[in-house]
Enzyme design. Structure first.
Site, PDB file in Angstrom:
ATOM      1  N   HIS A  79       0.828  -1.207   0.000  1.00 17.93           N
ATOM      2  CA  HIS A  79       0.000   0.000   0.000  1.00 17.93           C
ATOM      3  C   HIS A  79       0.863   1.259   0.000  1.00 17.93           C
ATOM      4  O   HIS A  79       0.542   2.247  -0.667  1.00 17.93           O
ATOM      5  CB  HIS A  79      -0.943   0.012   1.205  1.00 17.93           C
ATOM      6  CG  HIS A  79      -1.876  -1.144   1.252  1.00 17.93           C
ATOM      7  ND1 HIS A  79      -2.671  -1.418   2.348  1.00 17.93           N
ATOM      8  CD2 HIS A  79      -2.151  -2.112   0.336  1.00 17.93           C
ATOM      9  CE1 HIS A  79      -3.391  -2.500   2.100  1.00 17.93           C
ATOM     10  NE2 HIS A  79      -3.084  -2.941   0.898  1.00 17.93           N
ATOM     11  N   HIS A 236      -9.104  -2.048  -5.120  1.00 16.63           N
ATOM     12  CA  HIS A 236      -8.016  -2.371  -4.199  1.00 16.63           C
ATOM     13  C   HIS A 236      -7.047  -3.374  -4.819  1.00 16.63           C
ATOM     14  O   HIS A 236      -5.830  -3.272  -4.607  1.00 16.63           O
ATOM     15  CB  HIS A 236      -8.541  -2.921  -2.876  1.00 16.63           C
ATOM     16  CG  HIS A 236      -7.425  -3.133  -1.901  1.00 16.63           C
ATOM     17  ND1 HIS A 236      -6.860  -2.088  -1.196  1.00 16.63           N
ATOM     18  CD2 HIS A 236      -6.709  -4.244  -1.566  1.00 16.63           C
ATOM     19  CE1 HIS A 236      -5.869  -2.549  -0.458  1.00 16.63           C
ATOM     20  NE2 HIS A 236      -5.757  -3.858  -0.666  1.00 16.63           N
ATOM     21  N   ASP A 240      -3.042  -2.916  -5.180  1.00 16.37           N
ATOM     22  CA  ASP A 240      -2.023  -3.916  -4.845  1.00 16.37           C
ATOM     23  C   ASP A 240      -1.095  -4.181  -6.024  1.00 16.37           C
ATOM     24  O   ASP A 240       0.126  -4.318  -5.855  1.00 16.37           O
ATOM     25  CB  ASP A 240      -2.684  -5.236  -4.431  1.00 16.37           C
ATOM     26  CG  ASP A 240      -3.194  -5.230  -3.003  1.00 16.37           C
ATOM     27  OD1 ASP A 240      -2.784  -4.352  -2.218  1.00 16.37           O
ATOM     28  OD2 ASP A 240      -4.005  -6.117  -2.666  1.00 16.37           O
ATOM     29  N   HIS A 263      -0.492 -11.255  -5.043  1.00 18.20           N
ATOM     30  CA  HIS A 263       0.860 -10.743  -4.807  1.00 18.20           C
ATOM     31  C   HIS A 263       1.897 -11.670  -5.442  1.00 18.20           C
ATOM     32  O   HIS A 263       2.890 -11.205  -6.007  1.00 18.20           O
ATOM     33  CB  HIS A 263       1.123 -10.610  -3.313  1.00 18.20           C
ATOM     34  CG  HIS A 263       0.244  -9.607  -2.632  1.00 18.20           C
ATOM     35  ND1 HIS A 263       0.258  -8.261  -2.961  1.00 18.20           N
ATOM     36  CD2 HIS A 263      -0.670  -9.743  -1.645  1.00 18.20           C
ATOM     37  CE1 HIS A 263      -0.616  -7.625  -2.196  1.00 18.20           C
ATOM     38  NE2 HIS A 263      -1.192  -8.496  -1.404  1.00 18.20           N
TER      39      HIS A 263
END
EC number: 3.5.1.108
Length: 288
Positions: A79, A236, A240, A263
């Site tokens: 973030h 969001h 990321d 991720h």
């Protein structure tokens, strides 16, 4: 276009969403061509320095963790990295007195606010970009992420959850300058059914409705004030993605498309890019 850093240091306090530990974080100006460097101030040795680079990513379970050769690590950097990217900060020293970046409200907005309060300083060095020269694709089961050559950065991202609260959402993004207004305040999210298990594994120790969107077993949003956007979830995930991709040290010039990204997938794309020297080149704005 020139590189940039902060005009002055700026600090915040907060808890880690997974560790539950309270830390102080300070973003400081840095010289040209420094990149983004993290320093663990609670470790008093020369081993407390970690470059925010894709090759230092050591864990991608629910967040992005970086480590150095001495096994010093900092988790949940994505973030903050997204905020630095969105604010076009090329060089910064980030000092933190604990193992995890504060979660703040679960988005990048508090970090954007910090950077805006500190101000931005242009530096005497050209800004670099990573220009993609050939198609590159990474796939894991039904999840995929790929980039193709383009004269501009564009992103098309789709998420698909069985939960009716989320479902299938798609978002296209074409303007880095709109990040701070349209993406930065999108919060992380999780399912209440997973909380006990995560806590048993030492995760989500600091999670609350103040720093995450909670979804119950009936697919209802539990946060008293609801969502900030109807499609806050895909926003969001895009946040990321930007944070993870910024561990390459520059903005990527490419058409990027993703489906059910993570991720791990984001980091794998960078490894795939840099494993083939014919797939990219670093350029300045005058060469775009």
């Amino acid at each position: 276009m020139q590189q940039s850093t902060l005009l002055k240091p700026v600090s915040c306090y907060g808890i880690g969403v997974h560790s539950g530990k309270r830390t102080q974080l300070t973003i400081e100006p840095a010289k040209e061509n420094t990149g983004i460097i993290f320093i663990r101030t609670d470790i008093s040795s020369e081993n407390n320095y970690i470059e925010a680079s894709y090759f230092n990513v050591s864990d991608t379970l629910l967040s992005t963790t970086i480590s150095n050769d001495h096994k010093v690590q900092i988790s949940t950097i994505e973030h903050l990295m997204a905020a630095l990217w969105g604010c076009s900060i090329d060089n910064a020293i980030i000092k933190i007195d604990g193992p995890e970046v504060p979660i703040m409200d679960g988005s990048s907005k508090p970090f954007v606010f910090m950077i805006e309060c500190a101000g931005k300083k242009l530096q005497n060095a050209p800004k670099k970009y990573l220009k993609i020269l050939k198609d590159i694709k990474v796939v894991h089961k039904d999840c995929e992420l790929y980039c193709t050559p383009s004269d501009h950065m564009t992103v098309d991202l789709t998420i698909d959850f069985s939960s009716k609260a989320i479902g299938r959402q798609n978002l296209s993004f074409r303007d880095q300058e709109s990040f701070t207004k349209n993406i930065a305040d999108a919060r992380t999210f999780g399912f209440i059914r997973d909380v006990d298990y995560l806590k048993s594994k030492g995760l989500a120790q600091g999670a609350s409705f103040e720093n995450a969107i909670g979804i119950d077993e009936q697919d209802k949003i539990l946060n008293p004030n609801g969502l900030r956007y109807e499609d806050e979830f895909v926003r969001h995930k895009l946040l990321d993605l930007f944070g993870d991709l910024y561990t390459n040290g520059t903005s990527i010039v490419s058409a990027i498309k993703g489906y059910k990204t993570s991720h791990a997938l984001n980091n794998e794309l960078l490894h795939r890019i840099f494993s083939d020297t014919t797939s990219y080149k670093f350029v300045t704005s005058s060469e775009l």
